[in-house]
Design a protein around this motif. Structure first.
Motif, PDB file in Angstrom:
ATOM      1  N   THR A  32       0.854  -1.186   0.000  1.00  0.00           N
ATOM      2  CA  THR A  32       0.000   0.000   0.000  1.00  0.00           C
ATOM      3  C   THR A  32       0.891   1.237   0.000  1.00  0.00           C
ATOM      4  OG1 THR A  32      -0.136   0.056   2.413  1.00  0.00           O
ATOM      5  CG2 THR A  32      -1.886  -1.142   1.262  1.00  0.00           C
ATOM      6  N   GLY A  33       0.313   2.383  -0.318  1.00  0.00           N
ATOM      7  CA  GLY A  33       1.119   3.597  -0.301  1.00  0.00           C
ATOM      8  C   GLY A  33       0.330   4.832  -0.627  1.00  0.00           C
ATOM      9  N   ARG A  34       1.021   5.927  -0.580  1.00  0.00           N
ATOM     10  CA  ARG A  34       0.484   7.214  -1.006  1.00  0.00           C
ATOM     11  C   ARG A  34       1.601   7.965  -1.702  1.00  0.00           C
ATOM     12  NH1 ARG A  34      -2.451  11.156   3.012  1.00  0.00           N
ATOM     13  NH2 ARG A  34      -3.938   9.437   2.953  1.00  0.00           N
ATOM     14  N   ALA A  41       8.526  18.787 -10.547  1.00  0.00           N
ATOM     15  CA  ALA A  41       9.454  17.647 -10.459  1.00  0.00           C
ATOM     16  C   ALA A  41       8.652  16.347 -10.566  1.00  0.00           C
ATOM     17  CB  ALA A  41      10.248  17.713  -9.165  1.00  0.00           C
ATOM     18  N   GLU A  42       7.719  16.309 -11.490  1.00  0.00           N
ATOM     19  CA  GLU A  42       6.824  15.156 -11.620  1.00  0.00           C
ATOM     20  C   GLU A  42       7.564  13.859 -11.947  1.00  0.00           C
ATOM     21  OE1 GLU A  42       4.405  18.805 -12.083  1.00  0.00           O
ATOM     22  OE2 GLU A  42       6.282  18.157 -12.969  1.00  0.00           O
ATOM     23  N   ALA A  43       8.775  13.956 -12.489  1.00  0.00           N
ATOM     24  CA  ALA A  43       9.550  12.758 -12.820  1.00  0.00           C
ATOM     25  C   ALA A  43      10.123  12.082 -11.572  1.00  0.00           C
ATOM     26  CB  ALA A  43      10.683  13.108 -13.776  1.00  0.00           C
ATOM     27  N   ILE A  44      10.107  12.771 -10.444  1.00  0.00           N
ATOM     28  CA  ILE A  44      10.587  12.202  -9.182  1.00  0.00           C
ATOM     29  C   ILE A  44       9.395  11.593  -8.460  1.00  0.00           C
ATOM     30  CG2 ILE A  44      11.639  12.694  -6.954  1.00  0.00           C
ATOM     31  CD1 ILE A  44      13.153  14.994  -8.308  1.00  0.00           C
ATOM     32  N   ASP A  45       9.497  10.307  -8.151  1.00  0.00           N
ATOM     33  CA  ASP A  45       8.428   9.583  -7.466  1.00  0.00           C
ATOM     34  C   ASP A  45       8.742   9.569  -5.981  1.00  0.00           C
ATOM     35  OD1 ASP A  45       6.438   7.854  -6.634  1.00  0.00           O
ATOM     36  OD2 ASP A  45       7.163   6.132  -7.772  1.00  0.00           O
ATOM     37  N   THR A  46       7.847  10.065  -5.163  1.00  0.00           N
ATOM     38  CA  THR A  46       8.081  10.113  -3.723  1.00  0.00           C
ATOM     39  C   THR A  46       6.778   9.877  -2.979  1.00  0.00           C
ATOM     40  OG1 THR A  46       9.068  11.414  -1.935  1.00  0.00           O
ATOM     41  CG2 THR A  46       7.819  12.630  -3.588  1.00  0.00           C
ATOM     42  N   GLY A  47       6.891   9.398  -1.746  1.00  0.00           N
ATOM     43  CA  GLY A  47       5.700   9.179  -0.946  1.00  0.00           C
ATOM     44  C   GLY A  47       5.945   8.237   0.209  1.00  0.00           C
ATOM     45  N   VAL A  48       4.842   7.621   0.662  1.00  0.00           N
ATOM     46  CA  VAL A  48       4.858   6.663   1.769  1.00  0.00           C
ATOM     47  C   VAL A  48       4.551   5.290   1.189  1.00  0.00           C
ATOM     48  CG1 VAL A  48       3.752   6.001   3.939  1.00  0.00           C
ATOM     49  CG2 VAL A  48       4.046   8.417   3.386  1.00  0.00           C
ATOM     50  N   PHE A  49       5.287   4.283   1.618  1.00  0.00           N
ATOM     51  CA  PHE A  49       5.138   2.907   1.130  1.00  0.00           C
ATOM     52  C   PHE A  49       5.056   1.984   2.335  1.00  0.00           C
ATOM     53  CE2 PHE A  49       7.129  -1.152   0.132  1.00  0.00           C
ATOM     54  CZ  PHE A  49       6.641  -1.481  -1.111  1.00  0.00           C
ATOM     55  N   GLU A  50       4.121   1.033   2.288  1.00  0.00           N
ATOM     56  CA  GLU A  50       4.006   0.050   3.363  1.00  0.00           C
ATOM     57  C   GLU A  50       3.892  -1.335   2.738  1.00  0.00           C
ATOM     58  OE1 GLU A  50       1.937   0.831   7.217  1.00  0.00           O
ATOM     59  OE2 GLU A  50       0.553  -0.676   6.400  1.00  0.00           O
ATOM     60  N   CYS A  51       4.528  -2.332   3.368  1.00  0.00           N
ATOM     61  CA  CYS A  51       4.539  -3.683   2.842  1.00  0.00           C
ATOM     62  C   CYS A  51       4.467  -4.683   3.985  1.00  0.00           C
ATOM     63  CB  CYS A  51       5.821  -3.896   2.033  1.00  0.00           C
ATOM     64  SG  CYS A  51       5.946  -5.517   1.268  1.00  0.00           S
ATOM     65  N   ASP A 104      10.243  -9.062   7.323  1.00  0.00           N
ATOM     66  CA  ASP A 104       9.916  -9.880   8.493  1.00  0.00           C
ATOM     67  C   ASP A 104       8.767  -9.289   9.300  1.00  0.00           C
ATOM     68  OD1 ASP A 104      12.049 -11.565   7.814  1.00  0.00           O
ATOM     69  OD2 ASP A 104      13.460 -10.354   8.980  1.00  0.00           O
ATOM     70  N   GLU A 105       8.772  -7.973   9.439  1.00  0.00           N
ATOM     71  CA  GLU A 105       7.744  -7.245  10.188  1.00  0.00           C
ATOM     72  C   GLU A 105       7.283  -6.106   9.296  1.00  0.00           C
ATOM     73  OE1 GLU A 105       7.379  -4.492  14.215  1.00  0.00           O
ATOM     74  OE2 GLU A 105       9.219  -5.577  13.816  1.00  0.00           O
ATOM     75  N   THR A 106       5.980  -5.898   9.149  1.00  0.00           N
ATOM     76  CA  THR A 106       5.436  -4.899   8.231  1.00  0.00           C
ATOM     77  C   THR A 106       6.276  -3.627   8.260  1.00  0.00           C
ATOM     78  OG1 THR A 106       3.193  -5.768   8.405  1.00  0.00           O
ATOM     79  CG2 THR A 106       3.419  -3.487   7.672  1.00  0.00           C
ATOM     80  N   LEU A 107       6.760  -3.236   7.070  1.00  0.00           N
ATOM     81  CA  LEU A 107       7.597  -2.045   7.000  1.00  0.00           C
ATOM     82  C   LEU A 107       6.795  -0.872   6.475  1.00  0.00           C
ATOM     83  CD1 LEU A 107       8.660  -0.875   4.038  1.00  0.00           C
ATOM     84  CD2 LEU A 107       9.912  -3.003   4.016  1.00  0.00           C
ATOM     85  N   ARG A 108       7.191   0.289   6.908  1.00  0.00           N
ATOM     86  CA  ARG A 108       6.675   1.540   6.380  1.00  0.00           C
ATOM     87  C   ARG A 108       7.878   2.431   6.143  1.00  0.00           C
ATOM     88  NH1 ARG A 108       1.562   5.269   7.650  1.00  0.00           N
ATOM     89  NH2 ARG A 108       0.565   3.252   7.420  1.00  0.00           N
ATOM     90  N   LYS A 109       7.917   3.036   4.963  1.00  0.00           N
ATOM     91  CA  LYS A 109       9.053   3.875   4.618  1.00  0.00           C
ATOM     92  C   LYS A 109       8.596   5.113   3.862  1.00  0.00           C
ATOM     93  CE  LYS A 109      10.087   1.752   0.124  1.00  0.00           C
ATOM     94  NZ  LYS A 109      11.055   1.039  -0.688  1.00  0.00           N
ATOM     95  N   ILE A 110       9.440   6.111   3.890  1.00  0.00           N
ATOM     96  CA  ILE A 110       9.353   7.272   3.010  1.00  0.00           C
ATOM     97  C   ILE A 110      10.356   6.992   1.904  1.00  0.00           C
ATOM     98  CG2 ILE A 110       9.818   9.750   2.799  1.00  0.00           C
ATOM     99  CD1 ILE A 110       7.361   9.156   4.479  1.00  0.00           C
ATOM    100  N   TYR A 111       9.964   7.219   0.662  1.00  0.00           N
ATOM    101  CA  TYR A 111      10.870   6.922  -0.456  1.00  0.00           C
ATOM    102  C   TYR A 111      10.949   8.095  -1.414  1.00  0.00           C
ATOM    103  CZ  TYR A 111       6.771   6.304  -3.377  1.00  0.00           C
ATOM    104  OH  TYR A 111       5.610   6.532  -4.060  1.00  0.00           O
ATOM    105  N   VAL A 112      12.080   8.188  -2.108  1.00  0.00           N
ATOM    106  CA  VAL A 112      12.278   9.133  -3.198  1.00  0.00           C
ATOM    107  C   VAL A 112      12.989   8.356  -4.299  1.00  0.00           C
ATOM    108  CG1 VAL A 112      13.333  11.291  -3.977  1.00  0.00           C
ATOM    109  CG2 VAL A 112      12.485  11.100  -1.619  1.00  0.00           C
ATOM    110  N   ILE A 113      12.351   8.256  -5.470  1.00  0.00           N
ATOM    111  CA  ILE A 113      12.920   7.561  -6.624  1.00  0.00           C
ATOM    112  C   ILE A 113      13.268   8.609  -7.669  1.00  0.00           C
ATOM    113  CG2 ILE A 113      12.480   5.899  -8.473  1.00  0.00           C
ATOM    114  CD1 ILE A 113      10.510   4.506  -6.554  1.00  0.00           C
ATOM    115  N   PHE A 114      14.549   8.600  -8.083  1.00  0.00           N
ATOM    116  CA  PHE A 114      15.045   9.592  -9.043  1.00  0.00           C
ATOM    117  C   PHE A 114      14.989   9.058 -10.456  1.00  0.00           C
ATOM    118  CE2 PHE A 114      17.053  10.033  -5.004  1.00  0.00           C
ATOM    119  CZ  PHE A 114      17.099  11.372  -4.756  1.00  0.00           C
TER     120      PHE A 114
END
Length: 114
Positions: A32-34, A41-51, A104-114
């Protein structure tokens, strides 16, 4: 708006269903994510990711920076040693880094993809 803020990203509710990720024969992880779009800077993908827990291959071809807010697991880059992570850690990925995630345990991260 020049500055965007994600308040309390550790507890942010209402993440979008992004499907599943997993290797054949393994329990698929729920993703899941947002996404946050930065004007100009629409070419940069950023947000919250949970797995949720599971095992899957990294498929992102671009460079990425991620800061883990919660959870734990490991990432094994192809041909390299396994790196363990937990909430509070930050990772930097070169473009074209491939490997295996073990959550191993549900992760939540902030990410920035260039």
């Amino acid at each position: 708006m020049k500055v965007q803020q994600i308040q309390q990203s550790v507890q942010l509710a209402g993440l979008e269903d992004w499907g599943t990720a997993g290797l054949p024969g393994t329990e698929p992880a729920r993703v899941t994510g947002r996404q946050v779009v930065i004007a100009g800077a629409e070419a940069i993908d950023t947000g919250v990711f949970e797995c949720s827990p599971g095992t899957y291959r990294r498929s992102v071809k671009e460079a990425e920076v991620m800061h883990f807010l919660a959870g734990s697991g490991s990432f094994t880059p192809d041909g390299e040693a396994t790196l363990r992570f937990k909430g509070g850690d930050t990772m930097f990925f070169e473009a074209n880094t491939e490997g295996l995630w073990q959550i191993d345990e549900t992760l939540r991260k902030i990410y920035v993809i260039f």
